[in-house]
Design a protein around this motif. Sequence first.
Motif, PDB file in Angstrom:
ATOM      1  N   ALA A 268      -5.365  -5.341  -1.892  1.00 10.61           N
ATOM      2  CA  ALA A 268      -6.610  -4.916  -2.683  1.00 10.61           C
ATOM      3  C   ALA A 268      -7.494  -4.106  -1.846  1.00 10.61           C
ATOM      4  CB  ALA A 268      -7.231  -6.207  -3.116  1.00 10.61           C
ATOM      5  N   ALA A 269      -7.523  -4.318  -0.376  1.00 10.69           N
ATOM      6  CA  ALA A 269      -8.344  -3.378   0.411  1.00 10.69           C
ATOM      7  C   ALA A 269      -7.858  -1.978   0.486  1.00 10.69           C
ATOM      8  CB  ALA A 269      -8.770  -3.970   1.805  1.00 10.69           C
ATOM      9  N   ALA A 270      -6.655  -1.893   0.202  1.00  8.69           N
ATOM     10  CA  ALA A 270      -5.805  -0.401   0.543  1.00  8.69           C
ATOM     11  C   ALA A 270      -6.424   0.772  -0.407  1.00  8.69           C
ATOM     12  CB  ALA A 270      -4.525  -0.620   0.290  1.00  8.69           C
ATOM     13  N   GLY A 271      -7.056   0.165  -1.688  1.00 10.79           N
ATOM     14  CA  GLY A 271      -7.473   1.057  -2.865  1.00 10.79           C
ATOM     15  C   GLY A 271      -7.412   0.486  -4.006  1.00 10.79           C
ATOM     16  N   GLU A 272      -7.157   1.190  -5.109  1.00  6.16           N
ATOM     17  CA  GLU A 272      -7.140   0.728  -6.781  1.00  6.16           C
ATOM     18  C   GLU A 272      -5.734   0.222  -6.456  1.00  6.16           C
ATOM     19  OE1 GLU A 272      -7.191   2.563 -10.907  1.00  6.16           O
ATOM     20  OE2 GLU A 272      -8.622   3.354  -9.330  1.00  6.16           O
ATOM     21  N   VAL A 273      -5.510  -1.072  -6.466  1.00  3.15           N
ATOM     22  CA  VAL A 273      -4.124  -1.494  -6.479  1.00  3.15           C
ATOM     23  C   VAL A 273      -3.803  -2.204  -7.733  1.00  3.15           C
ATOM     24  CG1 VAL A 273      -2.673  -3.341  -5.349  1.00  3.15           C
ATOM     25  CG2 VAL A 273      -4.246  -2.050  -4.130  1.00  3.15           C
ATOM     26  N   ALA A 274      -2.603  -2.301  -8.404  1.00  3.41           N
ATOM     27  CA  ALA A 274      -2.229  -2.945  -9.471  1.00  3.41           C
ATOM     28  C   ALA A 274      -0.688  -3.032  -9.587  1.00  3.41           C
ATOM     29  CB  ALA A 274      -2.653  -2.157 -10.658  1.00  3.41           C
TER      30      ALA A 274
ATOM     31  N   TYR B 133       1.265  -0.427  -7.437  1.00  3.69           N
ATOM     32  CA  TYR B 133       0.788   0.998  -7.283  1.00  3.69           C
ATOM     33  C   TYR B 133      -0.543   0.890  -6.394  1.00  3.69           C
ATOM     34  CZ  TYR B 133       3.916   2.154 -11.115  1.00  3.69           C
ATOM     35  OH  TYR B 133       5.140   2.218 -11.834  1.00  3.69           O
ATOM     36  N   CYS B 134      -0.749   1.673  -5.980  1.00  2.00           N
ATOM     37  CA  CYS B 134      -2.107   2.049  -5.116  1.00  2.00           C
ATOM     38  C   CYS B 134      -2.456   3.626  -5.195  1.00  2.00           C
ATOM     39  CB  CYS B 134      -1.580   1.638  -3.492  1.00  2.00           C
ATOM     40  SG  CYS B 134      -3.216   1.993  -2.572  1.00  2.00           S
ATOM     41  N   ASP B 135      -3.940   3.345  -5.763  1.00  2.00           N
ATOM     42  CA  ASP B 135      -4.315   4.753  -6.171  1.00  2.00           C
ATOM     43  C   ASP B 135      -3.448   5.877  -6.857  1.00  2.00           C
ATOM     44  OD1 ASP B 135      -6.709   4.080  -4.651  1.00  2.00           O
ATOM     45  OD2 ASP B 135      -5.943   4.853  -2.660  1.00  2.00           O
TER      46      ASP B 135
ATOM     47  N   TRP C 229      -3.395  -6.361   7.791  1.00  2.00           N
ATOM     48  CA  TRP C 229      -1.991  -5.658   8.100  1.00  2.00           C
ATOM     49  C   TRP C 229      -1.257  -5.054   6.755  1.00  2.00           C
ATOM     50  CZ3 TRP C 229       3.266  -5.533   7.004  1.00  2.00           C
ATOM     51  CH2 TRP C 229       4.227  -4.805   7.775  1.00  2.00           C
ATOM     52  N   MET C 230      -1.426  -5.756   5.734  1.00  2.00           N
ATOM     53  CA  MET C 230      -0.753  -5.518   4.537  1.00  2.00           C
ATOM     54  C   MET C 230      -1.399  -4.324   3.883  1.00  2.00           C
ATOM     55  SD  MET C 230       1.943  -7.586   3.397  1.00  2.00           S
ATOM     56  CE  MET C 230       1.650  -7.703   1.735  1.00  2.00           C
ATOM     57  N   ALA C 231      -2.851  -4.331   3.659  1.00  2.00           N
ATOM     58  CA  ALA C 231      -3.704  -3.533   3.376  1.00  2.00           C
ATOM     59  C   ALA C 231      -3.443  -2.103   4.101  1.00  2.00           C
ATOM     60  CB  ALA C 231      -5.035  -3.663   2.974  1.00  2.00           C
ATOM     61  N   GLU C 232      -3.204  -2.297   5.230  1.00  2.00           N
ATOM     62  CA  GLU C 232      -3.079  -0.969   5.971  1.00  2.00           C
ATOM     63  C   GLU C 232      -1.874  -0.243   5.946  1.00  2.00           C
ATOM     64  OE1 GLU C 232      -4.712   1.961   8.720  1.00  2.00           O
ATOM     65  OE2 GLU C 232      -5.360   0.544   7.449  1.00  2.00           O
TER      66      GLU C 232
ATOM     67  N   ALA D 204      -0.926   7.196   1.281  1.00  2.00           N
ATOM     68  CA  ALA D 204      -1.501   8.551   1.445  1.00  2.00           C
ATOM     69  C   ALA D 204      -0.390   9.553   1.750  1.00  2.00           C
ATOM     70  CB  ALA D 204      -2.338   8.568   2.732  1.00  2.00           C
ATOM     71  N   GLU D 205       0.742   9.196   1.952  1.00  2.00           N
ATOM     72  CA  GLU D 205       1.961   9.917   2.280  1.00  2.00           C
ATOM     73  C   GLU D 205       2.932  10.083   1.012  1.00  2.00           C
ATOM     74  OE1 GLU D 205       4.159   9.026   6.043  1.00  2.00           O
ATOM     75  OE2 GLU D 205       2.289   8.764   6.895  1.00  2.00           O
ATOM     76  N   LEU D 206       2.611   9.654  -0.016  1.00  2.00           N
ATOM     77  CA  LEU D 206       3.302   9.314  -1.358  1.00  2.00           C
ATOM     78  C   LEU D 206       2.855  10.492  -2.108  1.00  2.00           C
ATOM     79  CD1 LEU D 206       4.642   5.690  -1.709  1.00  2.00           C
ATOM     80  CD2 LEU D 206       5.928   7.561  -0.999  1.00  2.00           C
ATOM     81  N   PRO D 207       3.817  11.055  -2.923  1.00  2.00           N
ATOM     82  CA  PRO D 207       3.138  12.131  -3.956  1.00  2.00           C
ATOM     83  C   PRO D 207       2.403  11.467  -5.135  1.00  2.00           C
ATOM     84  CG  PRO D 207       5.622  12.359  -4.088  1.00  2.00           C
ATOM     85  CD  PRO D 207       5.232  11.210  -2.872  1.00  2.00           C
TER      86      PRO D 207
END
Length: 116
Positions: free
Chosen positions: A16-22, A33-35, A91-94, A101-104
């Motif tokens: 969840a700390a990675a961004g908007e996660v679902a 999904y993240c962001d 570790w998981m969130a990072e 960030a690298e995915l379109p």
Amino acid sequence: MASDPSIVAFIVEQIAAAGEVAARPMFGEYGVYCDGRMVALVCDDRLFLKPTPGGRAFAGSDGAAIEEASSYPGAKPCLVIDADRWDDADWMAEIVRISAAELPLPKPRRAKSPKG
């Protein structure tokens, strides 16, 4: 064998700390999904992270080997995140944040034309 929804919920909570996660159900399994970007699949209670250069580098930065496998027959290989890692939320969130960030972003869907 379909994934256990409680495992999917746990993974989403951990990243969840990675961004908007679902997580969304897909073909009996789950897309994560993240962001707005699909970053992973949960299939047969295993986490398959889409491979990116940054994700691979981060996963191997502690010297641990990272397995790559297909989430289903015919799929491209993904990074398999061992269940032993799931308890390390930082570790998981990072790794998810780096990979996302690298995915379109997904291509916008065309609007359906009205039936007339």
